[in-house]
Design an enzyme around this catalytic site. Structure first.
Site, mmCIF file in Angstrom:
data_model
loop_
_atom_site.group_PDB
_atom_site.id
_atom_site.type_symbol
_atom_site.label_atom_id
_atom_site.label_comp_id
_atom_site.label_asym_id
_atom_site.label_seq_id
_atom_site.Cartn_x
_atom_site.Cartn_y
_atom_site.Cartn_z
ATOM 1 N NE ARG A 176 -3.790 0.698 3.470
ATOM 2 C CZ ARG A 176 -3.993 1.477 2.406
ATOM 3 N NH1 ARG A 176 -3.669 2.753 2.445
ATOM 4 N NH2 ARG A 176 -4.511 0.984 1.305
ATOM 5 C CD GLN B 199 0.665 -8.826 -2.581
ATOM 6 O OE1 GLN B 199 1.344 -9.454 -3.365
ATOM 7 N NE2 GLN B 199 -0.609 -8.565 -2.826
ATOM 8 C CG LEU C 297 6.085 15.213 1.596
ATOM 9 C CD1 LEU C 297 7.109 14.527 2.501
ATOM 10 C CD2 LEU C 297 6.795 16.149 0.620
ATOM 11 C CG ASP C 298 -0.526 14.443 0.769
ATOM 12 O OD1 ASP C 298 0.253 13.596 0.247
ATOM 13 O OD2 ASP C 298 -1.747 14.251 0.870
ATOM 14 C CE LYS D 236 2.306 -2.351 -4.349
ATOM 15 N NZ LYS D 236 1.944 -2.022 -2.967
ATOM 16 N N GLY D 237 -0.009 1.884 -7.191
ATOM 17 C CA GLY D 237 -0.973 2.106 -8.273
ATOM 18 C C GLY D 237 -0.868 3.518 -8.824
ATOM 19 N N GLY E 105 -4.662 -4.286 -3.777
ATOM 20 C CA GLY E 105 -5.638 -3.238 -4.059
ATOM 21 C C GLY E 105 -4.854 -1.997 -4.417
ATOM 22 C CG HIS E 106 -2.114 -2.002 -6.924
ATOM 23 N ND1 HIS E 106 -1.217 -2.570 -7.794
ATOM 24 C CD2 HIS E 106 -1.834 -2.549 -5.706
ATOM 25 C CE1 HIS E 106 -0.459 -3.430 -7.140
ATOM 26 N NE2 HIS E 106 -0.817 -3.439 -5.882
ATOM 27 C CG ASN F 298 -2.845 -10.765 -2.331
ATOM 28 O OD1 ASN F 298 -2.839 -10.569 -3.541
ATOM 29 N ND2 ASN F 298 -1.797 -11.281 -1.701
ATOM 30 C CB THR G 200 -6.578 -10.243 1.800
ATOM 31 O OG1 THR G 200 -6.077 -11.320 0.984
ATOM 32 C CG2 THR G 200 -5.498 -9.183 1.947
ATOM 33 N N GLY H 235 -10.757 -2.853 3.465
ATOM 34 C CA GLY H 235 -11.330 -1.729 4.214
ATOM 35 C C GLY H 235 -10.798 -1.634 5.645
ATOM 36 N NE ARG H 236 -7.421 -6.464 6.752
ATOM 37 C CZ ARG H 236 -6.471 -7.396 6.694
ATOM 38 N NH1 ARG H 236 -6.185 -8.123 7.756
ATOM 39 N NH2 ARG H 236 -5.803 -7.611 5.573
ATOM 40 C CG ASP I 89 -1.887 -1.171 1.218
ATOM 41 O OD1 ASP I 89 -2.225 -1.659 0.132
ATOM 42 O OD2 ASP I 89 -2.280 -1.606 2.316
HETATM 43 P P1 GDP Z 1 -0.857 0.417 -3.486
HETATM 44 O O1 GDP Z 1 -1.445 -0.881 -3.025
HETATM 45 O O2 GDP Z 1 0.613 0.492 -3.249
HETATM 46 O O3 GDP Z 1 -1.217 0.756 -4.904
HETATM 47 O O4 GDP Z 1 -1.504 1.540 -2.552
HETATM 48 P P2 GDP Z 1 -3.053 1.678 -2.138
HETATM 49 O O5 GDP Z 1 -3.816 2.154 -3.305
HETATM 50 O O6 GDP Z 1 -3.516 0.444 -1.457
HETATM 51 O O7 GDP Z 1 -2.940 2.759 -0.999
HETATM 52 C C1 GDP Z 1 -2.358 4.002 -1.230
HETATM 53 C C2 GDP Z 1 -3.378 5.084 -0.889
HETATM 54 O O8 GDP Z 1 -2.737 6.319 -0.886
HETATM 55 C C3 GDP Z 1 -4.491 5.203 -1.929
HETATM 56 O O9 GDP Z 1 -5.651 5.637 -1.293
HETATM 57 C C4 GDP Z 1 -3.951 6.270 -2.874
HETATM 58 O O10 GDP Z 1 -4.988 6.950 -3.569
HETATM 59 C C5 GDP Z 1 -3.282 7.170 -1.899
HETATM 60 N N1 GDP Z 1 -2.143 7.942 -2.380
HETATM 61 C C6 GDP Z 1 -1.093 7.564 -3.160
HETATM 62 N N2 GDP Z 1 -0.178 8.559 -3.214
HETATM 63 C C7 GDP Z 1 -0.666 9.565 -2.445
HETATM 64 C C8 GDP Z 1 -0.164 10.837 -2.055
HETATM 65 O O11 GDP Z 1 0.933 11.246 -2.403
HETATM 66 N N3 GDP Z 1 -0.956 11.592 -1.238
HETATM 67 C C9 GDP Z 1 -2.177 11.168 -0.817
HETATM 68 N N4 GDP Z 1 -2.898 11.973 -0.050
HETATM 69 N N5 GDP Z 1 -2.669 9.975 -1.139
HETATM 70 C C10 GDP Z 1 -1.912 9.172 -1.933
HETATM 71 P P1 IMO Z 2 -0.965 -4.153 -2.278
HETATM 72 O O1 IMO Z 2 -0.535 -4.717 -3.573
HETATM 73 C C1 IMO Z 2 -0.942 -4.519 2.051
HETATM 74 C C2 IMO Z 2 -1.023 -8.555 3.710
HETATM 75 C C3 IMO Z 2 -2.250 -8.983 4.493
HETATM 76 C C4 IMO Z 2 -1.610 -9.911 5.494
HETATM 77 C C5 IMO Z 2 -0.522 -10.603 4.676
HETATM 78 C C6 IMO Z 2 -0.935 -11.956 4.103
HETATM 79 O O2 IMO Z 2 -2.256 -3.428 -2.317
HETATM 80 O O3 IMO Z 2 0.128 -3.377 -1.616
HETATM 81 P P2 IMO Z 2 -2.522 -12.681 2.100
HETATM 82 O O4 IMO Z 2 -3.990 -12.439 1.894
HETATM 83 O O5 IMO Z 2 -1.661 -12.168 1.013
HETATM 84 O O6 IMO Z 2 -2.221 -14.107 2.457
HETATM 85 O O7 IMO Z 2 -2.181 -11.837 3.437
HETATM 86 O O8 IMO Z 2 -0.225 -9.718 3.602
HETATM 87 N N1 IMO Z 2 -1.279 -8.066 2.339
HETATM 88 C C7 IMO Z 2 -1.203 -6.788 1.987
HETATM 89 N N2 IMO Z 2 -0.987 -5.685 2.732
HETATM 90 N N3 IMO Z 2 -1.073 -4.413 0.722
HETATM 91 C C8 IMO Z 2 -1.272 -5.511 -0.040
HETATM 92 O O9 IMO Z 2 -1.274 -5.467 -1.376
HETATM 93 C C9 IMO Z 2 -1.384 -6.767 0.593
HETATM 94 N N4 IMO Z 2 -1.590 -8.037 0.159
HETATM 95 C C10 IMO Z 2 -1.509 -8.826 1.233
HETATM 96 O O10 IMO Z 2 -2.880 -7.894 5.104
HETATM 97 O O11 IMO Z 2 -0.971 -9.166 6.494
HETATM 98 MG MG MG Z 3 -2.952 -1.580 -1.787
#
Ligand code: GDP
Ligand code: IMO
Ligand code: MG
Length: 422
Positions: free
Chosen positions: A303, A223, A330-331, A16-17, A40-41, A38, A129, A300-301, A13
């Site tokens: 973090r 991940q 950074l914000d 990356k997306g 979510g980008h 698992n 997940t 939805g957990r 999280d």
């Molecule tokens: P990923 O799994 O690495 O793609 O990341 P997620 O999408 O699960 O979680 C990153 C969260 O941070 C998402 O809600 C993005 O929309 C948000 N996000 C990413 N970069 C920024 C940033 O620079 N500032 C803010 N406020 N949100 C960001």
């Molecule tokens: P993205 O790509 C954050 C975590 C789960 C759990 C552990 C094992 O969005 O960054 P799993 O269901 O893979 O067997 O769970 O890994 N986990 C993640 N945490 N971002 C993810 O993906 C994750 N994918 C799995 O919360 O701790």
């Molecule tokens: Mg994610």
């Protein structure tokens, strides 16, 4: 032409997306090579929020090809749902999506087993997940998994499924869980298989032909480094190689074709699920949650949140060979003053600068912090480094220095435009 591996340098999280969406402008192909739904980008596109689980985040850009590689585990029902959901939001999905015939399937018994194993672990649970990821990769390693190639051959699939269902239903019954109807799984999967058939290909051959033609590939890690099955905080990890090497094995593109590794990290640290998080800080978490941030994109957990951990990110730089850094969110620190950065750990009275391999030892680590002044104003409108307050520039410079890689991207908001390319 630069082929780029993008990896999460923390616990997932990292944003990356969003960074993939920024970089896809200059790429031809975006590849997912490990993990499953698992992941979510999140990508904000045209004012709408998209959360991608199995489909590479490049799908939102026209004329980009997206590949789900052999190393991904695919729940076909979830994938069809994702395709339909994106199409309903106006995203075109056709010849721009390819699915490897070698990718393994996630079946309903994998999800049921994931849930049962977690239940039985009680307080020692991983906090998965519950998408069936561990059991699906388990079957792959045990050489008893079913693959997309099987699903493309209905008779063969039904036969293999019947045997697998018998075995797994007896395990589920022994665990006290309800058995699953084989007929229903068979019908649902064959229907999903028919929907996916137009996308299925030998993606290894496709990627090599693309490389030959000079196309540029972006590998979208899922991940993060510390969830890696080998290098993460075992056993509190996922079941795939989330680190840079996973991009090669999970796509069939050899190491010498990779040109750079970009590590994505948040300006602070988050983690979902169980396992140690040395810099965890309840006050910082409360502030971020009150801002409406840091809720999981898949489950939805809320973090868990903590200070930036340079011990962890330095290790991530080493394992992945990170040459460039993207710092996101950074914000999130705009109102925090002072800001702490972890520069070492104390373990049983000794100072260490490498994360211990043992989960119990990591849980005993006490962070050693340095403090940096906050900037106390919004960075969301910054578009170049010079727009950032001096304290913010010092902060990102310091975390790049501690992490040991060149800072090339700073993100100050979720949208594509809120990105500083250095
Ligand atoms: P990923 O799994 O690495 O793609 O990341 P997620 O999408 O699960 O979680 C990153 C969260 O941070 C998402 O809600 C993005 O929309 C948000 N996000 C990413 N970069 C920024 C940033 O620079 N500032 C803010 N406020 N949100 C960001
Ligand atoms: P993205 O790509 C954050 C975590 C789960 C759990 C552990 C094992 O969005 O960054 P799993 O269901 O893979 O067997 O769970 O890994 N986990 C993640 N945490 N971002 C993810 O993906 C994750 N994918 C799995 O919360 O701790
Ligand atoms: Mg994610």
């Amino acid at each position: 032409m630069a082929n780029t591996i993008l990896v999460g340098a923390q616990w997932g999280d990292e944003g990356k997306g969003k960074i993939i969406d920024v970089l896809t402008g200059n790429a031809d192909i975006v590849v997912r090579s490990q993990g499953g739904n698992n992941a979510g980008h999140t990508v904000i596109h045209g004012g709408k929020k998209f959360i991608l689980h199995l489909i590479p985040s490049g799908i939102l850009r026209p004329r980009k090809i997206c590949v789900i590689g052999n190393g991904v585990v695919i729940d076909p029902i979830a994938l069809v749902r994702e395709i339909d959901g994106l199409r309903n939001l106006g995203v075109k999905i056709g010849r721009n999506l390819l699915i490897s015939d070698c990718a393994h399937l996630v079946l309903p018994y994998h999800r049921a087993l994931d849930e049962q194993r977690e239940l039985r672990k009680g307080v020692a649970k991983i906090g998965t997940t519950k998408r069936g990821i561990g059991p699906a990769y388990g079957d792959k390693a045990a050489r008893t998994g079913l693959r997309i190639a099987d699903l493309m051959q209905p008779e063969l699939f039904s036969k293999k499924l019947t045997a697998k269902m018998r075995e797994n239903n007896s395990i589920l019954k022994a665990l006290g869980a309800k058995p699953i109807s084989c007929a229903k799984v068979n019908a649902d999967f064959l229907a999903a298989g028919e929907r996916l058939q137009p996308f299925v290909a030998n993606t290894v051959v496709y990627l090599h032909q693309a490389l030959q033609a000079g196309k540029e590939i972006l590998f979208e890690g899922a991940q993060g480094t510390f969830l890696d099955i080998d290098h993460g905080t075992y056993p509190y990890v996922t079941s795939s190689n989330t680190t840079a090497g996973g991009a090669c094995t999970g796509s069939g593109v050899p190491p010498h074709r990779m040109d750079r590794v970009l590590g994505v990290m948040k300006a602070y640290t988050t983690r979902v699920g169980e396992g140690a998080l040395p810099t965890e800080d309840a006050t910082l978490a409360e502030m971020l949650h009150e801002m409406g941030r840091e809720f999981g994109a898949t489950t939805g957990r809320a973090r868990r949140c903590g200070w930036f951990d340079a011990v962890a990110t330095r290790y991530a730089t080493m394992i992945n060979g990170i040459d460039e850094l993207a710092i996101t969110n950074l914000d999130g620190l705009d109102k925090v003053d002072p800001i702490k950065v972890c520069i070492g750990y104390h373990l049983d009275g000794k100072k260490i600068d490498v994360p211990p391999s043992d989960a119990a030892q990591l849980a005993r680590c006490e962070p050693v912090y340095e403090s940096l002044p906050g900037w106390n104003r919004s960075t969301e409108r910054a578009r170049k480094l010079a727009d950032l307050p001096n304290e913010a520039r010092v902060y990102v410079g310091r975390i790049a220095e501690l992490t040991g890689a060149r800072l090339t991207i700073v993100s100050v908001g979720p949208s594509r435009g809120q990105t500083l390319i250095l």
